[in-house]
Motif scaffolding. Sequence first.
Motif, PDB file in Angstrom:
ATOM      1  N   ASP A  29      11.538   4.541  12.784  1.00  9.38           N
ATOM      2  CA  ASP A  29      10.313   4.794  13.556  1.00  9.38           C
ATOM      3  C   ASP A  29       9.832   6.220  13.357  1.00  9.38           C
ATOM      4  O   ASP A  29       8.634   6.461  13.178  1.00  9.38           O
ATOM      5  N   VAL A  30      10.770   7.164  13.389  1.00 10.98           N
ATOM      6  CA  VAL A  30      10.425   8.579  13.212  1.00 10.98           C
ATOM      7  C   VAL A  30       9.778   8.782  11.848  1.00 10.98           C
ATOM      8  O   VAL A  30       8.732   9.430  11.743  1.00 10.98           O
ATOM      9  N   GLN A  31      10.365   8.230  10.810  1.00 13.80           N
ATOM     10  CA  GLN A  31       9.809   8.374   9.459  1.00 13.80           C
ATOM     11  C   GLN A  31       8.403   7.767   9.380  1.00 13.80           C
ATOM     12  O   GLN A  31       7.492   8.371   8.822  1.00 13.80           O
ATOM     13  N   PHE A  32       8.241   6.573   9.951  1.00 12.84           N
ATOM     14  CA  PHE A  32       6.931   5.918   9.954  1.00 12.84           C
ATOM     15  C   PHE A  32       5.898   6.794  10.672  1.00 12.84           C
ATOM     16  O   PHE A  32       4.791   7.017  10.159  1.00 12.84           O
ATOM     17  N   LEU A  33       6.252   7.287  11.855  1.00 14.81           N
ATOM     18  CA  LEU A  33       5.322   8.097  12.637  1.00 14.81           C
ATOM     19  C   LEU A  33       4.980   9.400  11.931  1.00 14.81           C
ATOM     20  O   LEU A  33       3.815   9.819  11.924  1.00 14.81           O
ATOM     21  N   GLU A  34       5.973  10.031  11.312  1.00 11.51           N
ATOM     22  CA  GLU A  34       5.691  11.264  10.563  1.00 11.51           C
ATOM     23  C   GLU A  34       4.731  10.994   9.410  1.00 11.51           C
ATOM     24  O   GLU A  34       3.803  11.775   9.165  1.00 11.51           O
ATOM     25  N   ASP A  35       4.929   9.885   8.706  1.00 10.45           N
ATOM     26  CA  ASP A  35       4.027   9.517   7.608  1.00 10.45           C
ATOM     27  C   ASP A  35       2.615   9.258   8.117  1.00 10.45           C
ATOM     28  O   ASP A  35       1.631   9.698   7.508  1.00 10.45           O
ATOM     29  N   ARG A  36       2.504   8.531   9.223  1.00  7.40           N
ATOM     30  CA  ARG A  36       1.185   8.228   9.791  1.00  7.40           C
ATOM     31  C   ARG A  36       0.482   9.506  10.263  1.00  7.40           C
ATOM     32  O   ARG A  36      -0.716   9.676  10.053  1.00  7.40           O
ATOM     33  N   ILE A  37       1.224  10.403  10.888  1.00  2.50           N
ATOM     34  CA  ILE A  37       0.644  11.665  11.368  1.00  2.50           C
ATOM     35  C   ILE A  37       0.110  12.473  10.190  1.00  2.50           C
ATOM     36  O   ILE A  37      -1.009  13.001  10.247  1.00  2.50           O
ATOM     37  N   LEU A  38       0.890  12.546   9.118  1.00  3.58           N
ATOM     38  CA  LEU A  38       0.422  13.262   7.927  1.00  3.58           C
ATOM     39  C   LEU A  38      -0.841  12.620   7.350  1.00  3.58           C
ATOM     40  O   LEU A  38      -1.776  13.313   6.951  1.00  3.58           O
ATOM     41  N   ALA A  39      -0.863  11.296   7.308  1.00  4.39           N
ATOM     42  CA  ALA A  39      -2.034  10.592   6.776  1.00  4.39           C
ATOM     43  C   ALA A  39      -3.265  10.843   7.640  1.00  4.39           C
ATOM     44  O   ALA A  39      -4.365  11.091   7.120  1.00  4.39           O
ATOM     45  N   ILE A  40      -3.099  10.805   8.945  1.00  2.82           N
ATOM     46  CA  ILE A  40      -4.229  11.033   9.856  1.00  2.82           C
ATOM     47  C   ILE A  40      -4.733  12.464   9.727  1.00  2.82           C
ATOM     48  O   ILE A  40      -5.949  12.702   9.676  1.00  2.82           O
ATOM     49  N   LYS A  41      -3.805  13.426   9.657  1.00  6.89           N
ATOM     50  CA  LYS A  41      -4.210  14.832   9.517  1.00  6.89           C
ATOM     51  C   LYS A  41      -4.922  15.081   8.195  1.00  6.89           C
ATOM     52  O   LYS A  41      -5.717  16.011   8.087  1.00  6.89           O
ATOM     53  N   GLY A  42      -4.646  14.249   7.194  1.00  8.97           N
ATOM     54  CA  GLY A  42      -5.267  14.397   5.886  1.00  8.97           C
ATOM     55  C   GLY A  42      -6.655  13.789   5.782  1.00  8.97           C
ATOM     56  O   GLY A  42      -7.333  13.961   4.773  1.00  8.97           O
ATOM     57  N   GLN A  43      -7.084  13.088   6.805  1.00  8.09           N
ATOM     58  CA  GLN A  43      -8.405  12.474   6.795  1.00  8.09           C
ATOM     59  C   GLN A  43      -9.489  13.531   7.002  1.00  8.09           C
ATOM     60  O   GLN A  43      -9.244  14.575   7.621  1.00  8.09           O
ATOM     61  N   THR A  44     -10.670  13.242   6.501  1.00 10.36           N
ATOM     62  CA  THR A  44     -11.785  14.162   6.652  1.00 10.36           C
ATOM     63  C   THR A  44     -12.080  14.418   8.124  1.00 10.36           C
ATOM     64  O   THR A  44     -12.263  15.563   8.539  1.00 10.36           O
ATOM     65  N   VAL A  45     -12.122  13.355   8.903  1.00  8.14           N
ATOM     66  CA  VAL A  45     -12.342  13.470  10.346  1.00  8.14           C
ATOM     67  C   VAL A  45     -11.217  12.706  11.043  1.00  8.14           C
ATOM     68  O   VAL A  45     -11.327  11.513  11.308  1.00  8.14           O
ATOM     69  N   PRO A  46     -10.114  13.400  11.328  1.00  6.61           N
ATOM     70  CA  PRO A  46      -8.977  12.728  11.965  1.00  6.61           C
ATOM     71  C   PRO A  46      -9.328  12.194  13.348  1.00  6.61           C
ATOM     72  O   PRO A  46     -10.059  12.841  14.096  1.00  6.61           O
ATOM     73  N   ASN A  47      -8.801  11.014  13.665  1.00  5.65           N
ATOM     74  CA  ASN A  47      -8.982  10.441  14.996  1.00  5.65           C
ATOM     75  C   ASN A  47      -7.979  11.128  15.914  1.00  5.65           C
ATOM     76  O   ASN A  47      -6.779  10.851  15.867  1.00  5.65           O
ATOM     77  N   THR A  48      -8.468  12.024  16.761  1.00  2.01           N
ATOM     78  CA  THR A  48      -7.585  12.840  17.587  1.00  2.01           C
ATOM     79  C   THR A  48      -6.853  12.021  18.645  1.00  2.01           C
ATOM     80  O   THR A  48      -5.735  12.373  19.038  1.00  2.01           O
ATOM     81  N   VAL A  49      -7.444  10.918  19.101  1.00  2.00           N
ATOM     82  CA  VAL A  49      -6.787  10.071  20.102  1.00  2.00           C
ATOM     83  C   VAL A  49      -5.562   9.399  19.483  1.00  2.00           C
ATOM     84  O   VAL A  49      -4.467   9.410  20.066  1.00  2.00           O
TER      85      VAL A  49
END
Length: 88
Positions: A29-49
């Motif tokens: 779960d930790v690995q999945f969440l870390e990957d998702r957080i990195l992907a979201i932060k890499g978006q042009t307009v991250p969904n902050t929620v």
Amino acid sequence: MNANRKVQSLVIGDKRVKIDAISSKIEQDVQFLEDRILAIKGQTVPNTVILKTYEDMLSSRLSVLNWLTEYLPEELACDRAPLQQLSQ
């Protein structure tokens, strides 16, 4: 893991769970969440929620993993990767 070692379990409510099994799942779960957080932060307009939700979930998973690691007998705890590595 040593095959002769007794499997450590924990009683939660009316269920007995294997500490290694639940720790392994939480590490996934930790690995999945870390990957998702990195992907979201890499978006042009991250969904902050969603980002905040994932960060909160990650914090919760790491807290449980830390608690389980503290619960483990010393001989088992030394077999696990340091938690600092998981959160980087």
